[in-house]
Design an enzyme around this catalytic site. Structure first.
Site, PDB file in Angstrom:
ATOM      1  N   LYS A  26     -13.619  16.699 -12.115  1.00 31.59           N
ATOM      2  CA  LYS A  26     -13.878  18.071 -12.532  1.00 31.59           C
ATOM      3  C   LYS A  26     -15.375  18.321 -12.680  1.00 31.59           C
ATOM      4  CE  LYS A  26     -11.141  19.657 -15.850  1.00 31.59           C
ATOM      5  NZ  LYS A  26     -10.168  20.702 -15.482  1.00 31.59           N
ATOM      6  N   ARG A  96     -13.031  20.058 -21.873  1.00 34.92           N
ATOM      7  CA  ARG A  96     -11.991  19.547 -20.981  1.00 34.92           C
ATOM      8  C   ARG A  96     -12.250  18.082 -20.638  1.00 34.92           C
ATOM      9  NH1 ARG A  96     -12.822  24.807 -18.552  1.00 34.92           N
ATOM     10  NH2 ARG A  96     -10.846  25.946 -18.284  1.00 34.92           N
ATOM     11  N   GLY A 105      -1.171  13.332 -19.047  1.00 39.69           N
ATOM     12  CA  GLY A 105      -1.207  12.528 -20.261  1.00 39.69           C
ATOM     13  C   GLY A 105      -2.581  12.543 -20.892  1.00 39.69           C
ATOM     14  N   MET A 107      -6.014  14.635 -22.268  1.00 36.38           N
ATOM     15  CA  MET A 107      -6.234  15.924 -22.914  1.00 36.38           C
ATOM     16  C   MET A 107      -6.610  16.946 -21.860  1.00 36.38           C
ATOM     17  SD  MET A 107      -8.760  17.165 -25.892  1.00 36.38           S
ATOM     18  CE  MET A 107      -9.792  18.098 -24.792  1.00 36.38           C
ATOM     19  N   ARG A 352     -10.765  21.433  -6.485  1.00 38.07           N
ATOM     20  CA  ARG A 352     -10.464  20.030  -6.125  1.00 38.07           C
ATOM     21  C   ARG A 352      -9.569  20.036  -4.900  1.00 38.07           C
ATOM     22  NH1 ARG A 352      -6.462  18.638 -11.240  1.00 38.07           N
ATOM     23  NH2 ARG A 352      -4.890  20.192 -10.742  1.00 38.07           N
ATOM     24  N   HIS A 468      19.522  -7.796   0.656  1.00 36.75           N
ATOM     25  CA  HIS A 468      20.185  -7.634   1.952  1.00 36.75           C
ATOM     26  C   HIS A 468      20.464  -6.157   2.233  1.00 36.75           C
ATOM     27  CE1 HIS A 468      23.758  -7.396   4.572  1.00 36.75           C
ATOM     28  NE2 HIS A 468      23.131  -8.358   5.243  1.00 36.75           N
ATOM     29  N   ARG A 574      16.940 -10.034  15.478  1.00 34.12           N
ATOM     30  CA  ARG A 574      17.694 -11.071  14.753  1.00 34.12           C
ATOM     31  C   ARG A 574      19.020 -11.288  15.450  1.00 34.12           C
ATOM     32  NH1 ARG A 574      16.311  -7.139  11.084  1.00 34.12           N
ATOM     33  NH2 ARG A 574      14.726  -7.650   9.531  1.00 34.12           N
ATOM     34  N   ARG A 630      14.558 -13.873  17.782  1.00 31.10           N
ATOM     35  CA  ARG A 630      14.620 -15.023  16.874  1.00 31.10           C
ATOM     36  C   ARG A 630      15.972 -15.683  17.004  1.00 31.10           C
ATOM     37  NH1 ARG A 630      14.298 -13.989  10.575  1.00 31.10           N
ATOM     38  NH2 ARG A 630      16.449 -13.363  10.943  1.00 31.10           N
ATOM     39  N   GLU A 748       6.690 -18.890   7.999  1.00 29.38           N
ATOM     40  CA  GLU A 748       7.328 -18.303   6.827  1.00 29.38           C
ATOM     41  C   GLU A 748       7.504 -19.301   5.700  1.00 29.38           C
ATOM     42  OE1 GLU A 748      11.229 -16.823   7.942  1.00 29.38           O
ATOM     43  OE2 GLU A 748      11.470 -18.395   9.427  1.00 29.38           O
ATOM     44  N   SER A 767       4.645 -15.442  14.312  1.00 28.55           N
ATOM     45  CA  SER A 767       5.010 -14.195  13.659  1.00 28.55           C
ATOM     46  C   SER A 767       5.173 -14.515  12.175  1.00 28.55           C
ATOM     47  CB  SER A 767       6.315 -13.659  14.233  1.00 28.55           C
ATOM     48  OG  SER A 767       6.654 -12.456  13.590  1.00 28.55           O
ATOM     49  N   GLY A 769       6.560 -14.342   8.849  1.00 29.84           N
ATOM     50  CA  GLY A 769       7.754 -13.848   8.166  1.00 29.84           C
ATOM     51  C   GLY A 769       7.416 -13.728   6.696  1.00 29.84           C
ATOM     52  N   THR A 770       6.810 -12.602   6.350  1.00 31.68           N
ATOM     53  CA  THR A 770       6.235 -12.507   4.996  1.00 31.68           C
ATOM     54  C   THR A 770       7.286 -12.353   3.911  1.00 31.68           C
ATOM     55  OG1 THR A 770       5.804 -10.189   5.488  1.00 31.68           O
ATOM     56  CG2 THR A 770       3.975 -11.714   5.712  1.00 31.68           C
ATOM     57  N   ASN A 771       8.524 -12.012   4.274  1.00 30.71           N
ATOM     58  CA  ASN A 771       9.547 -12.000   3.223  1.00 30.71           C
ATOM     59  C   ASN A 771       9.745 -13.413   2.683  1.00 30.71           C
ATOM     60  OD1 ASN A 771       9.889  -9.342   3.849  1.00 30.71           O
ATOM     61  ND2 ASN A 771      11.852  -9.604   4.886  1.00 30.71           N
ATOM     62  N   ASP A 772      10.069 -14.315   3.580  1.00 27.25           N
ATOM     63  CA  ASP A 772      10.317 -15.676   3.137  1.00 27.25           C
ATOM     64  C   ASP A 772       9.033 -16.355   2.686  1.00 27.25           C
ATOM     65  OD1 ASP A 772      12.931 -15.354   3.534  1.00 27.25           O
ATOM     66  OD2 ASP A 772      13.148 -16.683   5.243  1.00 27.25           O
ATOM     67  N   CYS A 834       6.312  -9.810  10.905  1.00 30.84           N
ATOM     68  CA  CYS A 834       7.597  -9.137  11.077  1.00 30.84           C
ATOM     69  C   CYS A 834       8.369  -9.058   9.768  1.00 30.84           C
ATOM     70  CB  CYS A 834       8.428  -9.821  12.151  1.00 30.84           C
ATOM     71  SG  CYS A 834       8.910 -11.494  11.720  1.00 30.84           S
ATOM     72  N   TYR A 854      -0.352  -7.600  16.123  1.00 26.52           N
ATOM     73  CA  TYR A 854       0.618  -6.522  15.942  1.00 26.52           C
ATOM     74  C   TYR A 854       1.334  -6.638  14.606  1.00 26.52           C
ATOM     75  CZ  TYR A 854       4.315  -9.879  17.063  1.00 26.52           C
ATOM     76  OH  TYR A 854       5.160 -10.956  17.054  1.00 26.52           O
TER      77      TYR A 854
END
Lengths: 884, 884
Positions: A26, A96, A105, A107, A352, A468, A574, A630, A748, A767, A769-772, A834, A854
């Site tokens: 502001k 202000r 939240g 003032m 703004r 899942h 898969r 895979r 992974e 590749s 496998g960032t989940n595992d 992936c 990629y």
């Protein structure tokens, strides 16, 4: 001496728009507007640094602050020609808060500060408007008591209501001077009663009370919570803006209003705003009176009786429109503006960047580029990729009423309504009968895939954002609400209860996968409309980005969706999802139950032609784009029935001894299937499975001319890959020696990342496998994290759910190590990702930094990934320039 | 030209004992004995390199080999004064394989090579002993046909038997010349019949046939299998030893024998061996005649009628005894020797380090040190630490008959007999009635702990070497056989079946945790006897090692055992094991089922005094030694009942609504508990649990004066530790502000290893939890690895089970990273390891290399760790010297 206070007003300012960190959003923009020569009431900004110090020093302000404030106040007095606290010619100010970004939240505002029983008389005389003066006074006490002294605002509203009742009027503006004087008296008495001390009459006490209230609001629970959610640092602090008052409540030549320079819903180039005559700022927001349109066109469109500002104050309107244009072309973006008209003179109180919907963001971006205001790159940078999600799925009609009965995790965006069903079979049956259903499960498993396909949406009681259900639903582009812990699902009774509500099979429910809400009945939805702006922005993104974007897809439908959304290949196909179809699962189970290799080969030979057809279809859809396949990954027990009931069914259907089935299922059962006999470990113990899959791939490639990329999951070193390469090479030689193919692996497991140098001897691509990799690096099962991940977030242990946003410090270091070591061995090794993170913008930025080739994500996230990749490329360019 | 052949004989040799890699063990030691001037029949060795080449080049030998062999053969002829293949003065040779280490499955020996219908006559004439010549000839055909030509040996034995029957004699030595000639004839006819070609008469063809047979035996299935098990490289290859024959079968002045220079069972300093008069080497092994003692003392002790060599050939005996002494003092170790006496002249055919029992190894080491032959360090290096295990547990009487019905994994060493029981309760009941029992379970869980305590041994159908059953049993020092897949356990019928056998509750069985065998009935066991030698060796080890050795212990009994075995502290005291006692589990469940923090605190306050007493007892036992206490680690569902039956029981016992219990159990259920809501995650969500535990620890410390080390499990970053430090500090301040304590953490997740630098800001020590670190780094659940780990080992993907021997390349790199980063932040940070690997010698060596301060293992492995730590320290010294 350190500068804590920055003055502005009368066409110049000590600050500017570039000083948001110091002056807050502001304050910086007020200074900027002054510098632009726009009419801004003079004032000054106390820097954010003072707030930071305030907390560091145990709620004390720097000694030098007082003098600097006095000096700045003096400047306002000089400019305005009035004196703060002066009984005859009083200066009034507003106070202000103003952090770097606007934050609920905190003032908001105290107006009319500087009034007391003496100065109110001076104001009345000076303005020649006694009613205005007392109206301002009662507003000040009301606001200051609420915001600064912490007296609940409803107490004052009750008093106003009782006085209005006594006077027999309904609008505040109908109250006369005596009513207002009585209000002031009663307010002050009430404050004394509530706090045990009088309302402060000393104007300096009022001022410093206001300043401290701003600082204190920085650490209000709501502000803290907001910062947590939006990842804003607690150490940013807030600035305080003190500005001479201008009055929109000085009669019918005065007014106050808010406006967007373009339509924030649609992005249309039209002024969009409201104003109120004879009012102060808070009245517009409070909804006490109905606001009026600013433009005549808008008034006509909304069919309103109330005259527009364009009609009522044509001169001021013209000046305002010019100002809006000036601001938009200066900031080169749509602006969100607050203004006041005092006695036919326009004053700007705020500007703004305006918040907007995803559709508006696209349209505004395209328009601004076409108007020559911004470059394509700048436009790309401004669009929040995640917001595109809104555009790609059906969404709930925001105006429709709804009865929310539970809230789970927003696992897959979009909304859907349908009858509740409690099993995959029922979902398929219902679909066959043309019914829309929501599949409700405690949690889903691969066996539910066909039911998930059949359902409009999926609702689960257990499982996180990457359970899942969530992963599969996102892949399918179906909406999903997961981990709705309050749901008690009773499969036998075919119903669920939540609180007092019971939903039986067939009862219609609506789920909103974008918010996690579960609603009774049908809530109308609106379909996505991918406008020309969307396509235009995507075209720009594609021209900028260097990361390729692929999709995770295993069915023809997935592959088609992926291409529709612009995927440049399949990064993860898969193969196991192909085994759950009713006619295939029988052969799969036959294979699992076989006593020896010969038995397994017999069963596999039945699956092979089906797999080949799957691949032919996918290769044909993807044309020249690469397809990474895979080989079998999940543990075999996932393919076996679990309950005694299902077991009996399967035994009967397949003619297998139930005792044998039970024994095999018990033998295969695992304590931690995620770390069990799966991935390449299956290929090592049953090479014939991978051999069959490789054959199917090569036969399909021979037929279609594809150049497949075969990917081995879950290796932790080079040797597994070498052994399996032999298996695949054997299949290759015997089937399609002239088909070209690449062999690569998932990275992974932490050990695979560490051993990437050796693995790259054999692997032609990695590749991630960032989940595992996240599960193992952090030791968190994504299916079981619900019990603690919220605590982890709220206590600041993790900033985000690590399955949504890549953990750059931990998992990221392993990716960096693997990329470096992999490249050291094989310079041109192809690197991709992936996991679920492949569709997350922050994670995509990291992928760019590490230099991956990629990202691959679910088809519905491809556009998000394309845009995020473009932003990442722009960021990289900027970083490079900085470094140079 | 490359040297492929090394000659020896007549007091000198081209090789020496140091050339085992080139000449194999046998060849190197034959050369060494020549160099020592001992009587060795002249000969030569074809190097292992030729064998390696043979396989590289598709079973071809190098061109130069033939000439080098001819030359070497010529040297033998010159020394002996006879000619290979000469009809009047023939030289005969033996052909033996000889790899770096001796290996079953490889070709053993062909004797008497060089005989045919012509040379046999020459031998007869030259020796003046026709019977001897024909006996040698028939032996040669028999052996060569079996070993080189692949004609089954039983065919020849049948022919001998039928001729003996015809002649009416029972011993081979009773056959006369005509019988032997007939044998030769019949043998040759049989070979022609079996192979369709005649037995080779050309001596050179015989020789090269023998050499190739040695090379081919390197790749025999048995040899390959043996190398897999013993981790011997396939690329080592074997040497071939060709030596002029000396004859033990030249009449009563000739003999052949084998001997150990000390007793290999007890280690006693006494010659231990057997010999046969008028025999060739294979007769001793074949058991056709009863061998005789070498010494008179041994003859008397065994109460034999057959005279000893000492009595029959006192001169040769004396020479032999001198030779043994010479060899022992030269090799400075107990030797395993083969010899032949030809016409009262002693010939040495082999010497090598003798295999011995653990007890013998200790005694021999101590004696050799006392005799001044070796240093203490050398003695320490020679003892296999793992072999000590034999000494620490009861073992089966090796002479007792046994009926093995199944074989599982040797999960925890020792042996035990008892009645089969199928539940922990039955085990406790039986113990209360004074019965010995074996607890038989499909797999064990923490609820079974008290039953495991009560049982003599544990037998499971599922789970690997590091399953719950295995780990807990080793910790308790109880024997355990795990993963016995052939067992079909029926809890309802209270019995198990395996093959045709059914074992009902109460039936006595015996299990051998050292071998994995399961036996019917009671097999007698012998108790361990820790002799003075053991104590002596341990004393030396302690003086050399730099790594401290602690024990993993949580009961007073464990702690006492740990001290008895020399532990210098407790490295891992798992507090959760204290919650499974019958009276405690109720409060624990109350805590889990509580609705809110208040309810949990109420239940915890009941547990606290019990925990405090546990700690007081352990602190008192451990005195000034450090005790590292790990706060609650396992997921809460481990404390709840699982089956409907148990659930009902618990609901009834604790007065809890079964519906609630069921719901809570279902909510807490996890897909992958190893990666779930456990470890510090419990402390984060329920700080009151850790607070209670910290209080109990501090109260106990205040009472005993202990300085506890509090350890937080499963952190993946600094923040969890900081938050929990606050919780613990609060308890500390309120309870025992003057008690000193250390706060540290497990490093058991890859991310924790990577973030060790930051974690060390808060942690005063790290303890590497290598079980979980291995699970997460490699992505292998130790409970589920049984399905593929054997394949992984047999295919060379892993050398060892990574839960038994630390994976140095993967997990080890993370440990190195963590140690470096931790030390960079906190120079004096204390580093230890408390996973199962803490008791594994190879892993301990790695711990020394990385510079850890201590290892911690189960109490029964403490002596092994002490010795292994000493060896590691010695290795480090040697490495350092090398580097300098």
């Amino acid at each position: 001496m350190k500068k804590f206070v920055y003055s502005f007003g009368d066409g110049s300012a000590e600050g500017s728009a570039s000083m948001k960190e110091t002056l807050g959003g502001k304050g910086a923009n007020l200074a900027e507007m002054c510098n632009l020569g726009l009419p801004v009431p003079p004032g000054f900004t106390i820097t954010t640094e003072v707030c930071v110090d305030y907390y560091k020093e145990g709620k004390k302000t720097p000694a030098a602050l007082k003098d600097q404030v006095s000096e700045a106040l003096k400047k306002i007095e000089d400019k305005i020609g009035a004196k703060f606290g002066d009984a005859t010619n009083p200066l009034l100010v507003s106070v202000r808060s103003g952090a770097r970004v606007s934050m609920p939240g905190m003032m908001d505002t105290v107006l009319n500060l500087g009034l007391n029983d003496q100065t109110v008389e001076g104001l009345a005389k000076k303005s020649g408007n006694e009613r205005f003066a007392w109206d301002s006074y009662r507003r000040f006490i009301q606001m200051y008591s609420d915001v600064v002294l912490g007296v609940d605002h409803y107490i004052f509203e009750e008093i106003i209501d009782s006085i209005k009742d006594g006077a027999g009027v309904s609008l505040d503006t109908e109250l006369n001077i005596n009513h207002l004087k009585e209000l002031v008296k009663t307010f002050k008495a009430k404050v004394q009663e509530e706090l045990g001390r009088p309302f402060p009459t000393d104007v300096n006490e009022q001022l410093w009370g206001g300043v401290m209230a701003v600082f204190d609001s920085w650490m209000s629970n709501r502000a803290i919570a907001y910062r947590k959610i939006h990842e804003i640092g607690d150490n940013w602090g807030t600035a305080v803006n003190i500005q001479s008052m201008v009055f929109g409540n000085m009669g019918d030549t005065s007014a106050t209003g808010v406006a967007f320079t373009r339509n924030p819903s649609t992005g249309a180039k039209e002024l969009y705003g409201e104003y109120l005559v004879n009012a102060q700022g808070e009245d517009v927001v409070a909804g006490i009176r109905t606001p009026q349109s600013i433009t005549k066109k808008a008034r006509e469109e909304s069919d309103s009786d109330l005259p527009s500002m364009e009609e009522v104050m044509p001169n001021v309107y013209k000046q305002f429109i010019d100002t809006c244009k000036k601001l938009e072309s200066h900031y080169r973006d749509m602006q969100d503006i607050e203004f006041t008209v005092q006695d036919n003179k326009l004053w700007m109180l705020q500007t703004r960047g305006g918040k907007r919907t995803a559709a508006a963001a696209l349209k505004i971006a395209v328009d601004l580029v076409n108007e020559g205001l911004i470059s394509q790159e700048e436009a790309l940078k401004r669009i929040d990729p995640s917001a595109l999600d809104q555009l790609l799925h059906p969404s709930l009609d925001p105006k429709a009423p709804k009865k929310v009965i539970a809230k789970g995790l927003p696992a897959s965006p979009g909304a859907a309504s349908g009858g509740a069903v409690f099993s995959a079979e029922e979902a398929e049956d219902a679909k066959a009968r043309g019914k829309d259903v929501i599949l409700v499960r405690i949690e889903t498993s691969p066996e539910d895939i066909s039911g998930m396909h059949a359902a409009k949406g999926i609702l689960t009681a257990r499982g996180g954002m990457t359970s899942h259900a969530a992963v599969v639903a996102r892949g399918m582009g179906k909406c999903c609400v997961s981990g709705t812990g309050t749901l008690k699902i009773d499969y036998k009774a075919k119903q669920f209860t939540v609180g007092e509500h019971t939903v039986k099979a067939g009862d219609i429910i609506t789920i909103n996968g974008t918010t996690g809400e579960v609603m009774l009945g049908k809530v109308p939805t609106t379909q996505p409309n991918l406008s020309g702006d969307f396509a235009e922005v995507m075209k720009w993104a594609d021209s900028v980005r260097t990361l390729k974007v692929r999709a995770n897809a295993e069915t023809s439908l997935d592959a088609e969706t992926a291409r529709k959304f612009g995927a440049e290949g399949i990064g993860l196909c898969r193969t196991e999802h192909m085994f759950f179809d009713q006619d295939r699962i029988i052969s799969m189970r036959e294979m699992i139950l076989a006593e020896d290799e010969e038995g397994r080969r017999k069963a596999l030979s039945k699956l092979q032609p089906m797999q080949r057809e799957d691949f032919i279809s996918i290769f044909n859809i993807m044309g020249d784009f690469p397809v990474t396949i895979r080989l079998l990954d999940p543990p075999l027990h996932e393919f076996l029935p679990h309950s005694e009931e299902e077991m009996a069914e399967v035994a009967k259907a397949s003619g297998v001894n139930i005792e044998k089935l039970r024994h095999r299922a018990a033998t295969l059962k695992e304590s931690n299937p995620m770390l069990g006999h799966r991935g390449c470990r299956l290929g090592i113990t049953y090479p014939e499975i991978y051999e069959m899959q490789a054959r199917a791939i090569f036969e399909a490639a021979r037929e279609t001319g594809a150049k497949p990329e075969i990917m081995i999951p879950l290796v932790f070193g080079k040797k597994e890959l070498s052994i399996l390469k032999n298996v695949i090479d054997k299949a290759h030689k015997s089937v399609a020696p002239k088909v070209e193919y690449l062999l690569g692996t998932m990275i992974e497991l932490p050990r695979a990342a560490l051993k990437a140098g050796e693995i790259a001897d054999v692997a032609e691509f990695f590749s991630f496998g960032t989940n595992d990799l996240t599960q193992t690096t952090m030791g968190i099962s994504r299916d079981d994290s619900a019990g603690f991940i919220d605590d982890y977030k709220s206590k600041g242990i993790v900033e985000h759910d690590p399955f949504a946003v890549l953990d750059v410090e931990g998992v990221g270091e392993l990716i960096k190590i693997a990329a470096e070591r992999g490249r050291a061995t094989r310079k041109d090794i192809k690197l991709g990702i992936c996991g679920e993170h492949g569709g997350n913008p922050a994670s995509i930025n990291f992928c760019q930094q590490v230099g991956l080739d990629y990202v691959s994500c679910s088809p519905y996230r491809v556009p998000i990934a394309r845009l995020a990749a473009a932003q990442a490329a722009i960021n990289a360019k900027i970083e490079k320039k900085k470094a140079a």
